[in-house]
Design a protein around this motif. Structure first.
Motif, PDB file in Angstrom:
ATOM      1  N   UNK A 190     -34.078 -71.032 -27.182  1.00 11.36           N
ATOM      2  CA  UNK A 190     -34.661 -69.940 -26.390  1.00 11.36           C
ATOM      3  C   UNK A 190     -35.334 -68.924 -27.315  1.00 11.36           C
ATOM      4  N   UNK A 191     -34.689 -68.603 -28.418  1.00 12.79           N
ATOM      5  CA  UNK A 191     -35.268 -67.654 -29.379  1.00 12.79           C
ATOM      6  C   UNK A 191     -36.586 -68.194 -29.947  1.00 12.79           C
ATOM      7  N   UNK A 192     -36.646 -69.504 -30.216  1.00  6.96           N
ATOM      8  CA  UNK A 192     -37.889 -70.111 -30.706  1.00  6.96           C
ATOM      9  C   UNK A 192     -38.985 -70.042 -29.642  1.00  6.96           C
ATOM     10  N   UNK A 193     -38.637 -70.324 -28.401  1.00 12.34           N
ATOM     11  CA  UNK A 193     -39.617 -70.250 -27.312  1.00 12.34           C
ATOM     12  C   UNK A 193     -40.131 -68.821 -27.154  1.00 12.34           C
ATOM     13  N   UNK A 194     -39.239 -67.848 -27.286  1.00 18.11           N
ATOM     14  CA  UNK A 194     -39.631 -66.441 -27.216  1.00 18.11           C
ATOM     15  C   UNK A 194     -40.611 -66.114 -28.345  1.00 18.11           C
ATOM     16  N   UNK A 195     -40.308 -66.568 -29.548  1.00 15.00           N
ATOM     17  CA  UNK A 195     -41.171 -66.284 -30.703  1.00 15.00           C
ATOM     18  C   UNK A 195     -42.572 -66.883 -30.497  1.00 15.00           C
ATOM     19  N   UNK A 196     -42.659 -68.049 -29.884  1.00 15.79           N
ATOM     20  CA  UNK A 196     -43.949 -68.684 -29.628  1.00 15.79           C
ATOM     21  C   UNK A 196     -44.716 -67.980 -28.510  1.00 15.79           C
ATOM     22  N   UNK A 197     -44.019 -67.413 -27.535  1.00 20.76           N
ATOM     23  CA  UNK A 197     -44.651 -66.884 -26.324  1.00 20.76           C
ATOM     24  C   UNK A 197     -44.964 -65.400 -26.365  1.00 20.76           C
ATOM     25  N   UNK A 252     -40.432 -63.810 -12.143  1.00 22.06           N
ATOM     26  CA  UNK A 252     -41.479 -63.972 -13.134  1.00 22.06           C
ATOM     27  C   UNK A 252     -41.540 -65.401 -13.623  1.00 22.06           C
ATOM     28  N   UNK A 253     -42.489 -65.666 -14.488  1.00 24.35           N
ATOM     29  CA  UNK A 253     -42.653 -67.028 -14.983  1.00 24.35           C
ATOM     30  C   UNK A 253     -41.447 -67.483 -15.822  1.00 24.35           C
ATOM     31  N   UNK A 254     -41.083 -68.731 -15.631  1.00 23.69           N
ATOM     32  CA  UNK A 254     -40.033 -69.354 -16.443  1.00 23.69           C
ATOM     33  C   UNK A 254     -40.738 -69.944 -17.657  1.00 23.69           C
ATOM     34  N   UNK A 255     -40.317 -69.540 -18.834  1.00 29.24           N
ATOM     35  CA  UNK A 255     -40.990 -69.995 -20.053  1.00 29.24           C
ATOM     36  C   UNK A 255     -40.272 -71.134 -20.745  1.00 29.24           C
ATOM     37  N   UNK A 256     -38.946 -71.166 -20.656  1.00 28.53           N
ATOM     38  CA  UNK A 256     -38.188 -72.234 -21.307  1.00 28.53           C
ATOM     39  C   UNK A 256     -36.873 -72.430 -20.568  1.00 28.53           C
ATOM     40  N   UNK A 257     -36.433 -73.680 -20.531  1.00 25.39           N
ATOM     41  CA  UNK A 257     -35.166 -74.013 -19.899  1.00 25.39           C
ATOM     42  C   UNK A 257     -34.427 -74.968 -20.820  1.00 25.39           C
ATOM     43  N   UNK A 258     -33.191 -74.630 -21.131  1.00 25.30           N
ATOM     44  CA  UNK A 258     -32.338 -75.526 -21.907  1.00 25.30           C
ATOM     45  C   UNK A 258     -31.120 -75.864 -21.054  1.00 25.30           C
ATOM     46  N   UNK A 259     -30.228 -76.633 -21.607  1.00 25.39           N
ATOM     47  CA  UNK A 259     -29.027 -77.011 -20.870  1.00 25.39           C
ATOM     48  C   UNK A 259     -28.205 -75.776 -20.475  1.00 25.39           C
ATOM     49  N   UNK A 260     -28.234 -74.727 -21.300  1.00 29.82           N
ATOM     50  CA  UNK A 260     -27.362 -73.574 -21.085  1.00 29.82           C
ATOM     51  C   UNK A 260     -28.076 -72.260 -20.776  1.00 29.82           C
ATOM     52  N   UNK A 261     -29.399 -72.185 -20.998  1.00 30.02           N
ATOM     53  CA  UNK A 261     -30.095 -70.906 -20.853  1.00 30.02           C
ATOM     54  C   UNK A 261     -31.466 -71.076 -20.212  1.00 30.02           C
ATOM     55  N   UNK A 262     -31.992 -69.951 -19.697  1.00 32.85           N
ATOM     56  CA  UNK A 262     -33.348 -69.883 -19.148  1.00 32.85           C
ATOM     57  C   UNK A 262     -34.020 -68.654 -19.753  1.00 32.85           C
ATOM     58  N   UNK A 270     -37.116 -66.103 -19.207  1.00 36.32           N
ATOM     59  CA  UNK A 270     -38.011 -65.662 -18.144  1.00 36.32           C
ATOM     60  C   UNK A 270     -38.731 -64.396 -18.576  1.00 36.32           C
ATOM     61  N   UNK A 271     -40.047 -64.349 -18.314  1.00 34.19           N
ATOM     62  CA  UNK A 271     -40.826 -63.135 -18.566  1.00 34.19           C
ATOM     63  C   UNK A 271     -40.757 -62.289 -17.308  1.00 34.19           C
ATOM     64  N   UNK A 272     -40.228 -61.076 -17.427  1.00 34.32           N
ATOM     65  CA  UNK A 272     -40.045 -60.224 -16.255  1.00 34.32           C
ATOM     66  C   UNK A 272     -40.905 -58.963 -16.274  1.00 34.32           C
ATOM     67  N   UNK A 273     -41.640 -58.751 -17.328  1.00 39.28           N
ATOM     68  CA  UNK A 273     -42.518 -57.581 -17.429  1.00 39.28           C
ATOM     69  C   UNK A 273     -43.607 -57.864 -18.442  1.00 39.28           C
ATOM     70  N   UNK A 274     -44.475 -56.865 -18.663  1.00 41.40           N
ATOM     71  CA  UNK A 274     -45.571 -57.069 -19.614  1.00 41.40           C
ATOM     72  C   UNK A 274     -45.064 -57.494 -20.986  1.00 41.40           C
ATOM     73  N   UNK A 275     -44.020 -56.846 -21.452  1.00 44.98           N
ATOM     74  CA  UNK A 275     -43.474 -57.166 -22.762  1.00 44.98           C
ATOM     75  C   UNK A 275     -41.951 -57.320 -22.698  1.00 44.98           C
ATOM     76  N   UNK A 276     -41.444 -57.732 -21.541  1.00 45.24           N
ATOM     77  CA  UNK A 276     -40.000 -57.842 -21.349  1.00 45.24           C
ATOM     78  C   UNK A 276     -39.626 -59.277 -20.975  1.00 45.24           C
ATOM     79  N   UNK A 277     -38.676 -59.811 -21.714  1.00 45.41           N
ATOM     80  CA  UNK A 277     -38.209 -61.179 -21.513  1.00 45.41           C
ATOM     81  C   UNK A 277     -36.693 -61.158 -21.347  1.00 45.41           C
ATOM     82  N   UNK A 278     -36.200 -61.981 -20.411  1.00 45.59           N
ATOM     83  CA  UNK A 278     -34.762 -62.037 -20.126  1.00 45.59           C
ATOM     84  C   UNK A 278     -34.225 -63.423 -20.470  1.00 45.59           C
ATOM     85  N   UNK A 279     -33.018 -63.447 -21.021  1.00 43.64           N
ATOM     86  CA  UNK A 279     -32.292 -64.701 -21.211  1.00 43.64           C
ATOM     87  C   UNK A 279     -31.234 -64.767 -20.125  1.00 43.64           C
ATOM     88  N   UNK A 280     -31.275 -65.819 -19.322  1.00 42.80           N
ATOM     89  CA  UNK A 280     -30.278 -66.038 -18.274  1.00 42.80           C
ATOM     90  C   UNK A 280     -29.316 -67.126 -18.733  1.00 42.80           C
TER      91      UNK A 280
END
Length: 184
Positions: free
Chosen positions: A19-26, A46-56, A58-68
Motif C-alpha cells: 500500500x505504501x508503494x502504491x501511495x508513493x506511485x500515485x 473516492x477512487x480505490x487505488x490499490x487492494x491487497x489481501x489485508x488493506x485498501x 483510497x483517495x478521499x481528497x485532493x491530497x488525502x489518502x486513507x488506508x482501510x
C-alpha cells in the motif's frame, strides 16, 4: 505455535508495504497518507487505488489518502481504478454495495421511493404483494398477516443484500370465453 502468529503478522506488514508503494506511485509530495478512522458512522468515498489481501488504499481528497484495514470491511470486492464507498457502522467496517443500498431502501422507504432509485426491486415488491394476497386468502388474521409479512420482508432484505433480487414476469389474464350470440 510461533508460525501461526508470525506468518499472519508478516503478511500484514507486507500488505502495508504494498500500500505504501502504491501511495508513493500515485500521490504528490504534499499528499497525506493516514489510517482510516473506523469509528461508527464514518464513511469514505473516492477512487480505490490499490487492494491487497489485508488493506485498501483510497483517495478521499485532493491530497488525502486513507488506508482501510480489510478485516474491518465486508467481504466485498473492490477494484483498483473504480470509485468505492467504505462505511463503518457498529465498529465493523462495511463496504456499501449497490445491493446493500437497495436492501436498505426496500426496508425503509415507501415503494414509490425505493422503486424510483432501485427499479430492480419490482420483483421483491411483487413477492411481498403475492405473500400478502395469499395470507388473506388463507384466512389469516391481521396480526398473523403482519407477522408473516415482517418475516418475509426480513428474508427478502437478506436476499437483496446477497444480490439475489427476484425478477418479475408481468402477465395479463385474458378472458378467453367467446360470445356466441354474435355468430351467424
Amino acid at each position: 505455535m510461533q508460525a501461526r502468529l508470525v506468518e499472519p503478522y508478516l503478511e500484514r506488514v507486507d500488505s502495508r508495504g504494498q500500500i505504501a508503494e502504491a501511495f508513493a506511485r500515485s500521490a504528490s509530495k504534499q499528499a497525506v497518507l493516514q489510517d482510516a478512522d473506523a469509528r461508527n458512522g464514518r464513511t469514505y468515498s473516492g477512487p480505490i487505488l490499490a487492494v491487497t489481501k489485508h488493506h485498501v488504499l483510497q483517495k478521499t481528497g485532493d491530497a488525502l489518502y486513507e488506508i482501510h484495514d480489510r478485516s474491518l470491511a465486508a467481504a466485498n470486492d473492490l477494484e483498483p481504478g473504480k470509485d468505492g464507498t467504505i462505511a463503518y457502522a457498529f465498529h465493523k467496517g462495511k463496504i456499501v454495495t449497490p445491493d446493500i443500498k437497495a436492501a436498505i431502501s426496500f426496508a425503509r422507504d415507501p415503494p414509490e421511493v425505493a422503486l424510483g432509485t432501485h427499479p430492480q426491486l419490482a420483483g421483491a415488491y411483487a413477492a411481498i404483494a403475492a405473500i400478502e394476497h395469499q395470507a388473506k386468502a388463507d384466512g389469516l388474521t391481521p396480526q398473523q398477516r403482519a407477522v408473516v409479512l415482517a418475516a418475509a420482508t426480513r428474508h427478502i432484505v437478506k436476499a437483496i443484500e446477497r444480490g439475489e433480487i427476484a425478477e418479475t414476469n408481468v402477465t395479463t389474464e385474458v378472458d378467453a370465453t367467446r360470445d356466441t350470440s354474435l355468430d351467424r
